[in-house]
Scaffold this motif. Sequence first.
Motif, PDB file in Angstrom:
ATOM      1  N   GLU A 100      58.354  42.307  59.672  1.00 28.61           N
ATOM      2  CA  GLU A 100      57.325  41.654  58.853  1.00 28.61           C
ATOM      3  C   GLU A 100      57.926  40.700  57.818  1.00 28.61           C
ATOM      4  OE1 GLU A 100      54.926  44.651  57.103  1.00 28.61           O
ATOM      5  OE2 GLU A 100      54.064  45.333  59.005  1.00 28.61           O
ATOM      6  N   LYS A 101      59.253  40.594  57.833  1.00 30.56           N
ATOM      7  CA  LYS A 101      59.910  39.706  56.876  1.00 30.56           C
ATOM      8  C   LYS A 101      59.763  38.239  57.255  1.00 30.56           C
ATOM      9  CE  LYS A 101      61.817  42.698  54.016  1.00 30.56           C
ATOM     10  NZ  LYS A 101      61.538  42.680  52.554  1.00 30.56           N
ATOM     11  N   LEU A 102      59.558  37.983  58.579  1.00 34.09           N
ATOM     12  CA  LEU A 102      59.552  36.586  58.996  1.00 34.09           C
ATOM     13  C   LEU A 102      58.452  36.298  60.015  1.00 34.09           C
ATOM     14  CD1 LEU A 102      61.385  34.244  58.084  1.00 34.09           C
ATOM     15  CD2 LEU A 102      62.646  34.492  60.203  1.00 34.09           C
ATOM     16  N   LEU A 121      51.318  33.374  53.721  1.00 33.72           N
ATOM     17  CA  LEU A 121      52.138  32.159  53.727  1.00 33.72           C
ATOM     18  C   LEU A 121      53.123  32.097  52.557  1.00 33.72           C
ATOM     19  CD1 LEU A 121      52.767  29.443  55.055  1.00 33.72           C
ATOM     20  CD2 LEU A 121      50.931  28.435  53.670  1.00 33.72           C
ATOM     21  N   PRO A 122      52.749  32.476  51.318  1.00 31.17           N
ATOM     22  CA  PRO A 122      53.713  32.421  50.210  1.00 31.17           C
ATOM     23  C   PRO A 122      54.966  33.270  50.448  1.00 31.17           C
ATOM     24  CG  PRO A 122      51.495  32.628  49.346  1.00 31.17           C
ATOM     25  CD  PRO A 122      51.391  32.811  50.829  1.00 31.17           C
ATOM     26  N   LEU A 158      62.898  29.723  51.754  1.00 29.85           N
ATOM     27  CA  LEU A 158      63.609  29.088  50.643  1.00 29.85           C
ATOM     28  C   LEU A 158      64.857  29.865  50.252  1.00 29.85           C
ATOM     29  CD1 LEU A 158      60.669  27.885  48.340  1.00 29.85           C
ATOM     30  CD2 LEU A 158      62.290  26.458  49.620  1.00 29.85           C
ATOM     31  N   THR A 159      64.736  31.190  50.203  1.00 35.69           N
ATOM     32  CA  THR A 159      65.907  31.999  49.847  1.00 35.69           C
ATOM     33  C   THR A 159      66.987  31.908  50.914  1.00 35.69           C
ATOM     34  OG1 THR A 159      64.725  33.916  50.783  1.00 35.69           O
ATOM     35  CG2 THR A 159      64.678  33.643  48.391  1.00 35.69           C
ATOM     36  N   LEU A 160      66.580  31.827  52.188  1.00 35.77           N
ATOM     37  CA  LEU A 160      67.568  31.657  53.255  1.00 35.77           C
ATOM     38  C   LEU A 160      68.233  30.282  53.180  1.00 35.77           C
ATOM     39  CD1 LEU A 160      65.674  33.234  56.293  1.00 35.77           C
ATOM     40  CD2 LEU A 160      67.790  34.069  55.288  1.00 35.77           C
ATOM     41  N   SER A 161      67.453  29.264  52.872  1.00 35.91           N
ATOM     42  CA  SER A 161      67.994  27.900  52.806  1.00 35.91           C
ATOM     43  C   SER A 161      68.949  27.733  51.629  1.00 35.91           C
ATOM     44  CB  SER A 161      66.861  26.883  52.698  1.00 35.91           C
ATOM     45  OG  SER A 161      65.978  26.996  53.796  1.00 35.91           O
TER      46      SER A 161
END
Length: 372
Positions: free
Chosen positions: A237-239, A245-246, A253-256
């Motif tokens: 459920e993380k991705l 959507l948020p 964003l945290t991965l990028s």
Amino acid sequence: MEPQRVECIERSMEYPLQFLCRGLRTVGLVLLYYGFSIGITFYNKWLLKEFHFPLFMTLVHLMIIFILAAVTRTLMQCWTGKPRVVLGWSQYLTKAAPTALATALDIGLSNWSFLFITISLYTMTKSSAVLFILFFSLVFKLEEKNPCLIVVVVLIASGLFMFTFESTQFNVEGFVLVLLASFIGGIRWTLTQILLQKAELGLQNPVDTMYHLQPLMFVGLFPLFLYNEGLSLCLSEKLFRVSELPSLLHSLLTLSAGGALAFGLGFSEFLLVSKTSSLTLSISGIFKEVCTLLLAAHLMGDEMSVLNWLGFAVCLSGISLHVGLKACHSRGKAGQVRLQSLKNSSSDILPLLRRDGCSEEEEEEEDHDEDH
């Protein structure tokens, strides 16, 4: 006041100012390197506490690095007006592919180990990469044999043993992963050195190197990701099964952010080496390990005994000895090159002097014969 004296005073004032500016520039570049290097270590550990997919995280980082490298290459080409290097497929697959595969496995296994071990154990074990780099440098004849290297190996190996001995936060699986990453890292940096030394490839700039290596690294790491994390990530459920959507945007964003940190790390290393020297980078790396351990103990609560700190000190002394030996060796080679150039120049000048001398003697003999 005389003009010459005024000029001397101005020069004497310029030298300390130049020295101060160079010192401030070096400190700034070292701090920039520390920020990216230490930042990405703590970032990876923080993110993997909740997001348990290190290989997918690494793949995202590779994509971000490739995009940033492509944008930077375009800006550099617009600024200089010169086209950037693009390798042909034969060179790309034969010369760059081995380096890319080793780099992908090194980074992927290192990030994977954060699921199991602390930052302090990771930092200490990762320092053993010097041993494997040394080993493969001797195998590929990039480094000359030296009896002092035995002392380096003994110090680093004994320091690693002392650090892990009776450690309360020791994890076998994580230790094996990061030790395997260090072994592959030895292959990685040796192949990278060979790749960068091939001037005909034109990959001396790290932006060009990152641009060419990232796609191959992605392809090399993707099968391991599919085997280990593919199904579990699809069900997470993380991705992919996220309901809001948020939260999805937050995860992306945290991965990028990690990809931006990794790109900044490579670029800051290049700036530090180009503006100072590789010796400065090596010495800065030693003190960076100390800063990382201190921050890990303070921020993450990593537990370290007196024996662990003593082992870390022994390991750092071995790394410092290795850096010192490389510095002395490089200075010795530079001195030999200068001496050889002087010999060559003197060998070119001496025949001219002999010819001039001979001509003068001949003129004297001719004058003497005319007098007679």
